[in-house]
Scaffold this motif. Structure first.
Motif, mmCIF file in Angstrom:
data_model
loop_
_atom_site.group_PDB
_atom_site.id
_atom_site.type_symbol
_atom_site.label_atom_id
_atom_site.label_comp_id
_atom_site.label_asym_id
_atom_site.label_seq_id
_atom_site.Cartn_x
_atom_site.Cartn_y
_atom_site.Cartn_z
ATOM 1 N N ARG A 9 -11.755 80.792 52.969
ATOM 2 C CA ARG A 9 -12.757 81.523 52.182
ATOM 3 C C ARG A 9 -13.499 82.521 53.055
ATOM 4 N N ALA A 10 -13.832 82.095 54.273
ATOM 5 C CA ALA A 10 -14.544 82.987 55.193
ATOM 6 C C ALA A 10 -13.674 84.179 55.573
ATOM 7 N N GLN A 11 -12.374 83.925 55.775
ATOM 8 C CA GLN A 11 -11.451 85.012 56.108
ATOM 9 C C GLN A 11 -11.324 86.003 54.960
ATOM 10 N N ARG A 12 -11.193 85.474 53.736
ATOM 11 C CA ARG A 12 -11.081 86.352 52.567
ATOM 12 C C ARG A 12 -12.367 87.161 52.378
ATOM 13 N N ARG A 13 -13.490 86.519 52.593
ATOM 14 C CA ARG A 13 -14.773 87.213 52.460
ATOM 15 C C ARG A 13 -14.867 88.352 53.471
ATOM 16 N N SER A 14 -14.473 88.054 54.721
ATOM 17 C CA SER A 14 -14.520 89.067 55.768
ATOM 18 C C SER A 14 -13.582 90.227 55.462
ATOM 19 N N GLU A 15 -12.382 89.908 54.966
ATOM 20 C CA GLU A 15 -11.417 90.961 54.619
ATOM 21 C C GLU A 15 -11.937 91.832 53.478
ATOM 22 N N THR A 16 -12.547 91.199 52.488
ATOM 23 C CA THR A 16 -13.106 91.957 51.371
ATOM 24 C C THR A 16 -14.243 92.854 51.838
ATOM 25 N N GLN A 17 -15.093 92.330 52.707
ATOM 26 C CA GLN A 17 -16.190 93.129 53.248
ATOM 27 C C GLN A 17 -15.669 94.345 53.995
ATOM 28 N N ARG A 18 -14.658 94.133 54.835
ATOM 29 C CA ARG A 18 -14.108 95.248 55.610
ATOM 30 C C ARG A 18 -13.488 96.299 54.696
ATOM 31 N N MET A 19 -12.795 95.846 53.658
ATOM 32 C CA MET A 19 -12.150 96.772 52.738
ATOM 33 C C MET A 19 -13.190 97.602 51.988
ATOM 34 N N ILE A 20 -14.210 96.947 51.458
ATOM 35 C CA ILE A 20 -15.254 97.655 50.718
ATOM 36 C C ILE A 20 -15.987 98.637 51.625
ATOM 37 N N GLN A 21 -16.335 98.183 52.823
ATOM 38 C CA GLN A 21 -17.072 99.044 53.746
ATOM 39 C C GLN A 21 -16.247 100.254 54.166
ATOM 40 N N ALA A 22 -14.955 100.065 54.370
ATOM 41 C CA ALA A 22 -14.087 101.179 54.751
ATOM 42 C C ALA A 22 -14.083 102.255 53.669
ATOM 43 N N HIS A 23 -13.990 101.836 52.409
ATOM 44 C CA HIS A 23 -14.020 102.797 51.306
ATOM 45 C C HIS A 23 -15.389 103.470 51.225
ATOM 46 N N ALA A 24 -16.447 102.686 51.421
ATOM 47 C CA ALA A 24 -17.798 103.249 51.346
ATOM 48 C C ALA A 24 -18.016 104.315 52.411
ATOM 49 N N VAL A 25 -17.662 104.011 53.646
ATOM 50 C CA VAL A 25 -17.857 104.966 54.742
ATOM 51 C C VAL A 25 -17.023 106.222 54.504
ATOM 52 N N ARG A 26 -15.809 106.051 54.005
ATOM 53 C CA ARG A 26 -14.957 107.219 53.715
ATOM 54 C C ARG A 26 -15.592 108.102 52.648
ATOM 55 N N LEU A 27 -16.061 107.486 51.566
ATOM 56 C CA LEU A 27 -16.664 108.269 50.487
ATOM 57 C C LEU A 27 -17.965 108.928 50.919
ATOM 58 N N PHE A 28 -18.793 108.189 51.655
ATOM 59 C CA PHE A 28 -20.050 108.770 52.132
ATOM 60 C C PHE A 28 -19.786 109.972 53.033
ATOM 61 N N THR A 29 -18.743 109.873 53.841
ATOM 62 C CA THR A 29 -18.395 110.966 54.756
ATOM 63 C C THR A 29 -17.854 112.168 53.983
ATOM 64 N N GLU A 30 -17.014 111.911 52.981
ATOM 65 C CA GLU A 30 -16.391 112.995 52.222
ATOM 66 C C GLU A 30 -17.356 113.662 51.243
ATOM 67 N N ARG A 31 -18.154 112.854 50.539
ATOM 68 C CA ARG A 31 -18.982 113.381 49.459
ATOM 69 C C ARG A 31 -20.460 113.505 49.819
ATOM 70 N N GLY A 32 -20.869 112.795 50.853
ATOM 71 C CA GLY A 32 -22.290 112.715 51.182
ATOM 72 C C GLY A 32 -22.860 111.390 50.739
ATOM 73 N N TYR A 33 -23.779 110.856 51.518
ATOM 74 C CA TYR A 33 -24.340 109.539 51.222
ATOM 75 C C TYR A 33 -25.089 109.538 49.898
ATOM 76 N N ASP A 34 -25.985 110.506 49.699
ATOM 77 C CA ASP A 34 -26.806 110.538 48.487
ATOM 78 C C ASP A 34 -25.981 110.836 47.240
ATOM 79 N N ALA A 35 -24.887 111.562 47.407
ATOM 80 C CA ALA A 35 -24.068 111.958 46.247
ATOM 81 C C ALA A 35 -23.091 110.876 45.808
ATOM 82 N N THR A 36 -23.011 109.805 46.582
ATOM 83 C CA THR A 36 -22.063 108.726 46.284
ATOM 84 C C THR A 36 -22.817 107.494 45.800
#
Length: 216
Positions: A9-36
């Motif tokens: 469960r801890a491994q799955r949680r960590s993997e999900t966190q990394r996946m979500i954060q990777a998408h978030a950082v990509r979108l914030f970088t591409e579109r801007g933090y406030d615009a996302t």
């Protein structure tokens, strides 16, 4: 069996966190933090907004969250009490930086280094994140103190530890900012080592540093 399920469960949680954060950082970088919006991050990650908030209670956490405090605390706890306190803290911070950057440095930034660089640029350029980043520094200081356990249970030792941790974190921050300015072309752990040596001197933070029972 229960321990195995907890680990999975801890491994799955960590993997999900990394996946979500990777998408978030990509979108914030591409579109801007406030615009996302958080809903944009959820859609990109293929999860519900509720899942995003379960892992990252605030939008700022999507950028600021990392495992640094846990890693540093573990390194501090495993270090020898015979070492100079600054040396113990410094080594733990350098080892954590090595882990966060993927443990290797070549001619161009690794995937882990590029991700860390993107997060740093967002922290630097976004006012809301700059303010929240100061809170993260306090959390990291707390992790250092907690890593020492009973060694820092009296007021004087606690004060010395907090002062040493603050000085180390300030030196590390200078190195991290230089690393970001260099676009990750230099080795981050090496830069942090240089910052510590410049701040505390080679006699405390260099090869053959004196052993003195851990006091600053």
């Amino acid at each position: 069996m229960t321990d195995q399920h907890s680990t999975l469960r801890a491994q799955r949680r960590s993997e999900t966190q990394r996946m979500i954060q990777a998408h978030a950082v990509r979108l914030f970088t591409e579109r801007g933090y406030d615009a996302t919006a958080v809903t944009d991050v959820a859609e990109a990650a293929g999860v519900s907004p509720m899942t995003v908030y379960r892992h990252f209670p605030t939008k700022e956490d999507l950028v600021l969250f990392d495992q640094n405090g846990r890693i540093v605390g573990e390194r501090i706890a495993a270090s020898s009490a015979a070492q100079h306190l600054v040396r113990r803290i410094g080594n733990a911070l350098i080892e954590s930086a090595t882990t966060l950057t993927g443990g290797a440095h070549g001619d161009s930034p690794t995937a882990d280094e590029r991700f860390l660089l993107a997060r740093l640029r967002l922290m630097i350029s976004t006012p809301a994140l700059r303010a929240k980043h100061l809170d993260n520094q306090y959390v990291l200081q707390r992790a250092i103190v907690d890593g020492l356990g009973d060694e820092a249970d009296d007021p004087d030792t606690l004060f010395h530890t907090q002062a040493a941790a603050s000085a180390c974190l300030a030196a590390m921050h200078t190195a991290v900012m230089r690393w970001a300015e260099d676009n990750g072309r230099t080795d981050l752990p090496a830069l942090i080592t240089q910052a510590f040596t410049a701040t505390f001197g080679a006699s405390v933070f260099g090869d053959g540093a004196a052993v003195d029972g851990g006091q600053p």
